[in-house]
Enzyme design. Structure first.
Site, PDB file in Angstrom:
ATOM      1  N   ASN A 216       0.799  -0.960   0.071  1.00 15.14           N
ATOM      2  CA  ASN A 216       0.026   0.118  -0.047  1.00 15.14           C
ATOM      3  C   ASN A 216       0.748   1.287   0.076  1.00 15.14           C
ATOM      4  OD1 ASN A 216       0.412   0.724   2.910  1.00 15.14           O
ATOM      5  ND2 ASN A 216      -0.212  -1.238   3.195  1.00 15.14           N
ATOM      6  N   ASP A 284      -3.617  -6.394   4.923  1.00 13.28           N
ATOM      7  CA  ASP A 284      -4.813  -7.321   5.420  1.00 13.28           C
ATOM      8  C   ASP A 284      -4.464  -8.999   5.136  1.00 13.28           C
ATOM      9  OD1 ASP A 284      -5.964  -5.301   7.164  1.00 13.28           O
ATOM     10  OD2 ASP A 284      -7.117  -4.462   5.386  1.00 13.28           O
ATOM     11  N   LYS A 294       9.429 -16.530 -10.872  1.00 15.59           N
ATOM     12  CA  LYS A 294       8.554 -15.438 -11.526  1.00 15.59           C
ATOM     13  C   LYS A 294       7.620 -16.224 -12.368  1.00 15.59           C
ATOM     14  CE  LYS A 294       8.744 -11.455 -14.225  1.00 15.59           C
ATOM     15  NZ  LYS A 294       9.234 -11.054 -15.542  1.00 15.59           N
ATOM     16  N   ASP A 312      -3.468  -9.863  12.783  1.00 13.45           N
ATOM     17  CA  ASP A 312      -3.708  -8.825  13.237  1.00 13.45           C
ATOM     18  C   ASP A 312      -2.849  -8.227  14.409  1.00 13.45           C
ATOM     19  OD1 ASP A 312      -4.651  -6.110  14.387  1.00 13.45           O
ATOM     20  OD2 ASP A 312      -6.735  -6.606  13.255  1.00 13.45           O
ATOM     21  N   ILE A 313      -1.529  -7.612  14.121  1.00 14.93           N
ATOM     22  CA  ILE A 313      -0.701  -7.187  15.085  1.00 14.93           C
ATOM     23  C   ILE A 313      -1.307  -6.557  16.413  1.00 14.93           C
ATOM     24  CG2 ILE A 313       1.235  -6.393  15.500  1.00 14.93           C
ATOM     25  CD1 ILE A 313       2.064  -6.549  12.400  1.00 14.93           C
ATOM     26  N   PHE A 331      -4.079   2.944  15.108  1.00  9.29           N
ATOM     27  CA  PHE A 331      -4.366   3.902  14.392  1.00  9.29           C
ATOM     28  C   PHE A 331      -5.327   3.504  13.340  1.00  9.29           C
ATOM     29  CE2 PHE A 331      -1.513   7.855  13.907  1.00  9.29           C
ATOM     30  CZ  PHE A 331      -0.812   7.616  14.970  1.00  9.29           C
ATOM     31  N   LYS A 345     -13.505   0.328  15.609  1.00  7.09           N
ATOM     32  CA  LYS A 345     -12.411  -0.208  15.573  1.00  7.09           C
ATOM     33  C   LYS A 345     -11.728  -0.406  16.981  1.00  7.09           C
ATOM     34  CE  LYS A 345     -10.494  -0.022  11.277  1.00  7.09           C
ATOM     35  NZ  LYS A 345      -9.931   0.955  10.343  1.00  7.09           N
ATOM     36  N   LYS A 349     -10.421  -4.086  18.197  1.00 11.45           N
ATOM     37  CA  LYS A 349      -9.208  -4.408  18.432  1.00 11.45           C
ATOM     38  C   LYS A 349      -8.717  -4.413  19.772  1.00 11.45           C
ATOM     39  CE  LYS A 349      -7.870  -3.280  13.749  1.00 11.45           C
ATOM     40  NZ  LYS A 349      -6.937  -3.863  13.027  1.00 11.45           N
TER      41      LYS A 349
HETATM   42  N1  CTP Z   1      -3.273  -3.398  11.954  1.00 12.21           N
HETATM   43  C1  CTP Z   1      -2.420  -4.303  12.451  1.00 12.21           C
HETATM   44  N2  CTP Z   1      -2.485  -5.533  11.583  1.00 12.21           N
HETATM   45  C2  CTP Z   1      -3.235  -5.851  10.594  1.00 12.21           C
HETATM   46  C3  CTP Z   1      -3.992  -4.695  10.224  1.00 12.21           C
HETATM   47  C4  CTP Z   1      -4.017  -3.390  11.046  1.00 12.21           C
HETATM   48  O1  CTP Z   1      -1.646  -4.271  13.456  1.00 12.21           O
HETATM   49  N3  CTP Z   1      -3.113  -6.929  10.095  1.00 12.21           N
HETATM   50  C5  CTP Z   1      -3.163  -2.160  12.631  1.00 12.21           C
HETATM   51  C6  CTP Z   1      -2.740  -0.941  12.151  1.00 12.21           C
HETATM   52  O2  CTP Z   1      -1.328  -0.734  12.533  1.00 12.21           O
HETATM   53  C7  CTP Z   1      -3.532   0.185  12.807  1.00 12.21           C
HETATM   54  C8  CTP Z   1      -4.959  -0.654  13.176  1.00 12.21           C
HETATM   55  O3  CTP Z   1      -4.660  -1.869  13.134  1.00 12.21           O
HETATM   56  O4  CTP Z   1      -3.143   0.492  14.061  1.00 12.21           O
HETATM   57  C9  CTP Z   1      -6.028  -0.331  12.125  1.00 12.21           C
HETATM   58  O5  CTP Z   1      -5.720  -0.507  10.931  1.00 12.21           O
HETATM   59  P1  CTP Z   1      -6.632  -0.074   9.565  1.00 12.21           P
HETATM   60  O6  CTP Z   1      -6.018  -0.756   8.432  1.00 12.21           O
HETATM   61  O7  CTP Z   1      -7.308   0.987   9.592  1.00 12.21           O
HETATM   62  O8  CTP Z   1      -7.848  -1.170   9.767  1.00 12.21           O
HETATM   63  P2  CTP Z   1      -8.102  -2.766   9.562  1.00 12.21           P
HETATM   64  O9  CTP Z   1      -8.135  -3.619  10.707  1.00 12.21           O
HETATM   65  O10 CTP Z   1      -7.065  -2.961   8.388  1.00 12.21           O
HETATM   66  O11 CTP Z   1      -9.544  -2.529   9.136  1.00 12.21           O
HETATM   67  P3  CTP Z   1     -10.126  -2.169   7.694  1.00 12.21           P
HETATM   68  O12 CTP Z   1      -9.103  -2.273   6.642  1.00 12.21           O
HETATM   69  O13 CTP Z   1     -11.534  -2.902   7.629  1.00 12.21           O
HETATM   70  O14 CTP Z   1     -10.808  -0.751   7.998  1.00 12.21           O
END
Ligand code: CTP
Length: 402
Positions: A216, A284, A294, A312-313, A331, A345, A349
């Site tokens: 991203n 994600d 390749k 999800d960390i 965040f 969120k 979380k």
């Molecule tokens: N985060 C994480 N590990 C993941 C995804 C997200 O630690 N696999 C953490 C990000 O560092 C951030 C928070 O979760 O602090 C929210 O990230 P965001 O991308 O806004 O949310 P998602 O959980 O990915 O939800 P969505 O994409 O559905 O909005």
């Protein structure tokens, strides 16, 4: 050297210290281009300033050769920061009133960059109401003022008026080049001494094959700025970062990772921590299979891209039964209904605070951010700030809580 300052040396006995400043900056990887005012040239020579800076020294607005080489407008824009050291009462009075009658003052009026003044003068001149009024005007115009220090002066008097030492000026220059618009955090207290802060930043990369990946637009700027500001408040900081193109912040323990799985492992290995700030834009999903060679085009139609969910960390660390950091800050990157989505969120979380930002504009990769900080009690909306100033505000809030 990736950063450059434009140093205006005006006429004061402290001008010799400006030569030391050029050397200190060069050792720190910051290049200097010099304008020597007529007064400055009475104290140091263009030859010494040029030899130390390795560049042309500019002096006279009416010099055709200089003006053909680099016009005064271009000169005023060619640096990341303009520093006036030493800054005499005279040059500050002119700058405060927009008087432009030589190269230095014309440059100060024409520049689109932040200006830092490092005053040096006799104590009575410094204390004079006119000087103090001018300093206040310059501050209100957004200029940074370093010093002056107190001590014995070349004129035999004692008091405030000595130019700050080159190392201190260089610290302030680095601080400003990092994006700070004030110098408050530089010499402030260290409320986070003895605390360990764990910060994630940047994107992750999830390999499809040896040359392709899912990722991203995260630049890492916000996470790096938070790490640096926590460190400035005295914390020991571990920054677990995905691939970004910005420099490692000085004094921070940087752990580089590629994938979400590696990022989780690195975070777990860095525990215990007093605070965890999860700024990374973790991918994600990842391809469930990574091809070891390749993938070639057109052999058997389109390659199947089957995804699986990444760990999800933030959720994992928020829900630790043992060793959960005292404060967990997530965040939320949202494009619509920012506060409502972010509050949901936070609960999902299990973190203590969530910092919401609207990423529908230029936040990702940009230098500014508008944060909404949400905790169990409610939401606090901050004004649009540079990422560095927003990071400083967040670091101070964290320090207060810890
Ligand atoms: N985060 C994480 N590990 C993941 C995804 C997200 O630690 N696999 C953490 C990000 O560092 C951030 C928070 O979760 O602090 C929210 O990230 P965001 O991308 O806004 O949310 P998602 O959980 O990915 O939800 P969505 O994409 O559905 O909005």
């Amino acid at each position: 050297m990736d950063k450059r300052i434009l140093l205006i040396i005006s006429g004061g006995i402290a001008a010799y210290k400006a030569l030391f400043l050029i050397r200190v900056l060069s050792k720190r990887g910051i290049a200097t281009r010099v304008i020597l005012t007529r007064g400055g040239a009475e104290f140091v020579t263009p030859l010494s300033a040029g030899a130390l800076s390795g560049d042309t020294v500019y002096g006279d607005l009416w010099n055709l050769t200089d003006e053909a080489e680099m016009g005064h407008i271009e000169l005023s824009r060619s640096a990341d920061l303009v520093v006036v050291a030493p800054a005499t009462a005279d040059i500050m009075a002119k700058a405060a009133h927009g008087i432009a009658n030589d190269l230095a003052t014309t440059t100060l009026l024409a520049t689109d960059k932040r200006v830092m003044f490092v005053p040096a003068m006799n104590v009575r001149m410094w204390e004079a109401p006119a000087t103090q009024r001018n300093i206040e005007t310059l501050r209100q115009d957004g200029s940074l003022i370093i010093g002056p220090d107190a001590g014995a002066m070349a004129c035999g008097e004692f008091g405030e008026g000595r130019m700050s030492e080159p190392e201190d000026i260089a610290d302030a220059i680095e601080h400003a080049l990092a994006g700070h618009t004030t110098l408050d955090a530089l010499r402030g207290p260290k409320p986070l001494l003895g605390k360990h802060a764990l910060v994630t930043a940047g994107p992750t990369r999830e390999a499809i094959d040896p040359v392709r990946y899912l990722s991203n637009h995260s630049s890492g700027k916000q996470g790096y700025a938070i790490a640096k500001n926590l460190q400035a408040l005295g914390a020991k900081v571990t920054l677990v970062s995905g691939p970004v193109s910005i420099d490692a912040p000085l004094g921070v323990n940087l752990v580089k990772v590629e994938t979400a799985q590696d990022m989780l492992s690195a975070c777990q290995a860095a525990l215990p921590a007093d605070v965890f700030v999860s700024v990374a834009a973790v991918a994600d999903w990842r391809p469930s299979v990574t091809a070891d060679k390749k993938i070639k085009k057109g052999q058997s139609g389109l390659p199947p891209l089957i995804l699986e969910e990444n760990p999800d960390i933030l959720k994992t660390l928020s829900n630790l039964k043992v060793g959960r950091p005292k404060l967990v800050v997530g965040f939320a990157a949202e494009t619509n209904d920012v506060a409502a989505h972010a509050q949901a969120k936070r609960l999902k979380k299990g973190c203590d605070w969530i910092v919401a930002n609207d990423v529908s504009g230029d936040v990702m990769g940009g230098d500014h951010n508008t944060m909404i900080v949400i905790d169990a009690k409610g939401a606090e909306t901050w004004p649009r700030l540079t990422k560095m100033d927003a990071a400083q505000k967040l670091a101070l809030k964290i320090a207060e809580r810890l």
